[in-house]
Design a protein around this motif. Structure first.
Motif, short mmCIF file in Angstrom:
data_model
loop_
_atom_site.label_atom_id
_atom_site.label_comp_id
_atom_site.label_asym_id
_atom_site.label_seq_id
_atom_site.Cartn_x
_atom_site.Cartn_y
_atom_site.Cartn_z
N ASP A 164 16.06 -12.49 -11.91
CA ASP A 164 16.15 -11.05 -11.73
C ASP A 164 14.77 -10.48 -12.03
OD1 ASP A 164 16.84 -8.35 -11.64
OD2 ASP A 164 17.51 -8.34 -13.74
N VAL A 165 13.97 -10.25 -10.98
CA VAL A 165 12.60 -9.77 -11.15
C VAL A 165 12.61 -8.24 -11.18
CG1 VAL A 165 10.26 -9.78 -10.23
CG2 VAL A 165 11.71 -11.81 -9.95
N LEU A 166 12.11 -7.68 -12.29
CA LEU A 166 12.09 -6.23 -12.44
C LEU A 166 10.86 -5.61 -11.79
CD1 LEU A 166 13.11 -5.78 -16.18
CD2 LEU A 166 14.55 -5.54 -14.17
N ALA A 167 9.70 -6.27 -11.93
CA ALA A 167 8.45 -5.71 -11.43
C ALA A 167 7.41 -6.82 -11.37
CB ALA A 167 7.95 -4.58 -12.34
N MET A 168 6.41 -6.60 -10.55
CA MET A 168 5.24 -7.49 -10.50
C MET A 168 4.02 -6.68 -10.88
SD MET A 168 6.24 -10.55 -9.77
CE MET A 168 4.60 -11.24 -9.59
N ILE A 169 3.15 -7.29 -11.67
CA ILE A 169 1.95 -6.60 -12.15
C ILE A 169 0.73 -7.45 -11.82
CG2 ILE A 169 0.71 -5.71 -14.15
CD1 ILE A 169 3.40 -5.08 -15.42
N ALA A 170 -0.21 -6.87 -11.10
CA ALA A 170 -1.49 -7.51 -10.85
C ALA A 170 -2.48 -7.00 -11.88
CB ALA A 170 -1.98 -7.20 -9.44
N ASN A 171 -3.06 -7.90 -12.64
CA ASN A 171 -3.93 -7.53 -13.75
C ASN A 171 -5.35 -8.02 -13.49
OD1 ASN A 171 -4.55 -6.49 -16.30
ND2 ASN A 171 -4.17 -8.45 -17.31
N ARG A 172 -6.30 -7.40 -14.15
CA ARG A 172 -7.71 -7.78 -14.04
C ARG A 172 -8.23 -7.67 -12.60
NH1 ARG A 172 -8.55 -12.93 -18.21
NH2 ARG A 172 -8.54 -11.65 -20.10
N VAL A 173 -7.77 -6.67 -11.92
CA VAL A 173 -8.23 -6.42 -10.55
C VAL A 173 -9.55 -5.64 -10.61
CG1 VAL A 173 -7.69 -5.20 -8.40
CG2 VAL A 173 -5.90 -6.46 -9.63
N ALA A 174 -10.47 -5.97 -9.71
CA ALA A 174 -11.73 -5.22 -9.66
C ALA A 174 -11.43 -3.73 -9.52
CB ALA A 174 -12.58 -5.71 -8.50
N PRO A 175 -12.03 -2.89 -10.35
CA PRO A 175 -11.71 -1.46 -10.30
C PRO A 175 -11.83 -0.85 -8.92
CG PRO A 175 -13.02 -1.94 -12.25
CD PRO A 175 -12.98 -3.21 -11.44
N GLU A 176 -12.83 -1.29 -8.15
CA GLU A 176 -13.00 -0.72 -6.81
C GLU A 176 -11.89 -1.15 -5.85
OE1 GLU A 176 -15.71 -4.38 -7.12
OE2 GLU A 176 -15.09 -2.68 -8.37
N ASP A 177 -11.14 -2.20 -6.19
CA ASP A 177 -10.06 -2.69 -5.33
C ASP A 177 -8.68 -2.23 -5.79
OD1 ASP A 177 -11.85 -4.06 -3.74
OD2 ASP A 177 -11.60 -5.97 -4.77
N ARG A 178 -8.61 -1.53 -6.94
CA ARG A 178 -7.30 -1.23 -7.51
C ARG A 178 -6.41 -0.45 -6.55
NH1 ARG A 178 -3.33 1.20 -9.86
NH2 ARG A 178 -3.88 3.05 -8.68
N ASP A 179 -6.94 0.61 -5.95
CA ASP A 179 -6.12 1.43 -5.07
C ASP A 179 -5.66 0.65 -3.84
OD1 ASP A 179 -6.42 3.52 -6.83
OD2 ASP A 179 -7.99 4.54 -5.68
N ALA A 180 -6.55 -0.18 -3.31
CA ALA A 180 -6.19 -0.97 -2.12
C ALA A 180 -5.09 -1.97 -2.46
CB ALA A 180 -7.42 -1.71 -1.58
N VAL A 181 -5.18 -2.63 -3.62
CA VAL A 181 -4.14 -3.57 -4.02
C VAL A 181 -2.83 -2.84 -4.25
CG1 VAL A 181 -3.43 -5.24 -5.79
CG2 VAL A 181 -5.80 -5.20 -5.01
N ALA A 182 -2.89 -1.66 -4.88
CA ALA A 182 -1.67 -0.89 -5.13
C ALA A 182 -0.98 -0.53 -3.82
CB ALA A 182 -2.00 0.36 -5.94
N GLU A 183 -1.76 -0.13 -2.82
CA GLU A 183 -1.18 0.23 -1.53
C GLU A 183 -0.54 -0.99 -0.86
OE1 GLU A 183 -2.62 2.04 2.78
OE2 GLU A 183 -3.91 2.25 1.01
N LEU A 184 -1.21 -2.14 -0.95
CA LEU A 184 -0.67 -3.36 -0.35
C LEU A 184 0.62 -3.78 -1.06
CD1 LEU A 184 -3.99 -5.35 0.16
CD2 LEU A 184 -2.47 -4.53 1.97
N LEU A 185 0.64 -3.71 -2.39
CA LEU A 185 1.84 -4.10 -3.13
C LEU A 185 3.00 -3.16 -2.82
CD1 LEU A 185 0.73 -5.19 -6.72
CD2 LEU A 185 1.36 -6.60 -4.76
#
Length: 721
Positions: A164-185
């Motif tokens: 039962d997966v509640l959430a996935m968290i991507a950590n230590r992402v390059a700050p300049e890529d954070r928004d792009a990764v969030a949109e993809l997720l």
């Protein structure tokens, strides 16, 4: 059944401890008894459990927090099979689950322990424990597409194994890529799997080693530096081989300087730059085992008190090699890193949604820890600006750093700006996001003087006198609140109560719906939070004033999550006693019932009958308040002040306050013995108070409130020692 949350990953290096800490914070906001279980552990004390135990005051025996060592698990699986290993770990997990309302499970760390299919083992354990999974993937050094793919694949892997997966968290992402990764997720997880994905940017301060960790790793001799200095993060390295002017150009905030021990010119120059705040450095490492002359070291200590200077035997190259591979670790000795980690988690994770997904069973009472967590969460939800007049005080600066790292509120610190920066640099604190204002030189001083002179004209105050008065930090801070440059003020760590709240009485004044200004203390006992009023302001209120204090205190209690059940305290319970003091309390109780028939109130009542159910059953059977009172109103300042101090010192209670109530805008006082956490809590309370709309009938602050016929302003003159 105990609810469990299993935080796990797919590989090492994901920085999962940030998520572990964030989830623990979330759980302790909901329930009182949270247990921790790590199925497999390496030899030696587990630094993350020790951090959780210290930070959240866990009473859990460390021996119960671990299943077994990796070596034991590897041998057991090899000899008797995976089922036997899982059975043994499940048995040990349930020993913890039986004792706690919620269990946080810390998954394995994928550190090459010779366990086949470690991801499958974590999935199997999560299922056997009945735990929901929060998955973590590391994003350091990867593209946005790669991080999103890895998170999606990890989610699918755990779900395919029945989790039962509640959430996935991507950590230590390059700050300049954070928004792009969030949109993809958001596209790849929410639509396909119906669960949220969160992205935490890489934070250098979390992976940076502290000076203390560097000293330990290098087996260095600590020539200079105090505990605060050794807690500084080394955010980069600068090698001292050039001339001093060139070295100074290369310095960056938080850097560690590595130089031969005979280059004392570089050492003194760097420390002088640190002392001037341009820029503050983490410290200095001297190589080759050369220790400068004692006279030079004494000068260095005077230049930058507390700044670490270390000495190592090796030369610069092998020293640098070891430093480049070091990584900072969250542990009980790095509380500032923990604050940074929590600030990061709470900034980028929808904590409210995640709490709903976790759906831990809520406690029926408010514990001290839940109270403190609730303050921080509510203040952060609608940020306000709080002014701290005592900007050069060490405890205030330390509290300011915590508040800024956690994103609790915006801050203005008063005092000479360069003096504040130097003090922060000497303490190794980061307050760069705070606004610094010197009342002596501020352009606001002229307008504040005119404002104050107008408000106090009835007291004969002219512009010249007002110009002097408003240079005082407490008056200046209060006028900032009055004129909307700040939403609230907290002072008193080095000022008396009178010096802190007199300006508020003079210019902010009482709300139109309040009879007077009063105060409460939030008394955080071991198992509950009580509200005491009034223990700081009003010496001997009459019945009407006592009723007003009760009503204000009930409103404050409800505002901060304590269900108000009011006990009007006296030396007599019910009809058992008589006398002027008892009659005052009895009349005040009647007034409360007349004005607020919806509020449960009892009085007169003795303290033991108010809080102890067995006594209440004898003295006032059937009462809605007796034995379970949460708001305790004392008949006078003498009784209240002595009682709160007796409970604080004898029962080990945490007293948060005094919290002033009845003012048009929030101003709060600190005890002169306030600890850093006390200041953090009081600022958070002030920020929450500032979120409340002013009464619809309130006059504008500019008009002030008229003095009473006897020439005094409408506020009592009692003060707390």
């Amino acid at each position: 059944m105990t609810r469990s949350v299993y935080v796990t990953g797919i590989d090492r290096g994901d920085g999962r401890q940030v998520v572990d800490l964030g989830v623990m914070e979330l759980l302790t906001r909901q329930v009182d008894r949270v247990g921790v279980f790590r199925p497999l552990v390496h030899d030696g004390p587990d630094r993350l459990f020790e951090l959780l135990r210290a930070r959240y005051r866990l009473g859990q025996d460390p021996a119960t927090a671990y299943g077994m060592s990796y070596e034991q698990a590897t041998a057991l699986q090899a000899e008797r099979g995976l089922d036997e290993l899982v059975t043994a770990l499940v048995d040990r997990f349930h020993a913890v689950a039986d004792a706690y309302e919620v269990v946080l499970v810390l998954g394995t760390d994928f550190a090459g322990a010779n366990l086949p299919d470690e991801l499958g083992l974590n999935a199997r354990l999560a299922n056997e424990f009945g735990a929901s999974v929060i998955g973590v993937v590391g994003g350091r050094g990867q593209s946005a597409e790669a991080v999103a793919d890895e998170a999606r694949n990890a989610c699918r892997a755990y779900q395919d194994l029945g989790c039962d997966v509640l959430a996935m968290i991507a950590n230590r992402v390059a700050p300049e890529d954070r928004d792009a990764v969030a949109e993809l997720l958001d596209r790849r997880l929410d639509k396909r799997h119906g669960l949220p994905g969160y992205v935490l940017p890489d934070e250098p301060a979390l992976s940076a080693p502290t000076m203390g960790q560097i000293a330990h790793a290098l087996d260095a001799q600590v020539l200079l530096g105090d505990a605060a200095g050794l807690a500084r993060d080394a955010l980069g390295f600068v090698f001292g081989g050039a001339t001093l002017p060139n070295l100074l150009k290369a310095l960056t905030p938080g850097c560690l300087i590595i130089a031969p021990g005979d280059r004392t010119d570089l050492v003194l120059g760097a420390l002088a730059a640190h002392s001037a705040g341009s820029p503050p450095i983490a410290g200095v490492v001297l190589t080759l085992g050369i220790v400068p002359d004692p006279g030079l070291m004494a000068l260095a200590e005077r230049l930058a008190p507390g700044t670490p200077v270390l000495s190592v035997r090796e030369n610069s190259f092998p020293t640098a090699e070891r430093l480049f591979t070091m990584e900072g670790k969250l542990n009980a000795a790095t509380p500032r890193k923990a604050e940074t980690a929590l600030g990061l988690f709470e900034r980028y994770v929808d904590v409210a949604r995640l709490r709903t997904l976790v759906s831990a069973p809520s406690s029926g009472r408010v514990t001290p820890m839940m109270f403190e967590h609730g303050l921080i969460e509510r203040a952060r939800a609608d940020k306000r600006r709080v002014v701290l007049p005592e900007g050069t005080e060490e405890r205030v600066l330390r509290a300011a750093e915590v508040l800024l790292r956690r994103g609790v509120c915006e801050l203005t610190l008063l005092g000479p700006a360069e003096q504040i920066r130097k003090k922060a640099a000497d303490l190794g604190l980061d307050i760069a996001d705070a606004e610094l204002i010197d009342p002596q030189t501020s352009e606001l001083r002229e307008s504040f003087a005119r404002r104050y002179a107008g408000l106090r004209a009835h007291k004969g105050v002219g512009f010249d006198l007002a110009h002097d008065v408003v240079s005082d930090v407490n008056y200046f801070g209060t006028l900032m609140v009055l004129d909307g440059f700040a939403d609230g003020m907290v002072s008193g760590s080095v000022h008396s109560t009178a010096a802190t709240i007199r300006p508020a009485f003079e210019v902010i004044r009482t709300r139109p719906d309040a009879e007077l200004v009063s105060s409460v203390f939030f008394m955080c006992l071991a198992d509950r939070v009580l509200v005491y009023g009034d223990c700081a302001v009003n010496p001997d209120p009459d019945a009407a004033q006592l009723a007003d204090i009760a009503l204000q205190s009930a409103e404050t209690a409800a505002q901060f999550g304590v269900e108000p059940r009011i006990a009007m305290l006296s030396y007599s319970t019910g009809a058992s006693g008589a006398g002027a003091d008892v009659e005052k309390v009895r009349r005040a109780t009647e007034i409360v019932r007349e004005r607020r028939p919806d509020l449960p109130v009892e009085g007169p009542i003795q303290y033991d009958a108010a809080v102890e159910p067995t006594v209440a059953a004898t003295k006032l059977p059937g009462s809605r308040v007796a034995g379970q009172a949460t708001v305790l109103i004392f008949p006078d300042l003498n009784t209240g002040n002595n009682t709160y101090k007796a409970v604080q010192r004898s029962a080990g209670a945490i007293a948060v306050g005094p919290v002033l109530q009845g003012l048009r805008k929030p101003v709060n006082d600190l005890s002169r013995g306030a600890l850093v956490q006390d200041i953090v809590n009081t600022v958070a309370i002030t920020a929450v108070q500032a979120q409340q709309p002013a009464p619809a009938t309130a006059a504008t602050p500019a008009s002030g409130s008229a003095p009473s016929p006897d020439g005094t302003d409408r506020a009592q003159k009692g003060s707390r020692s």
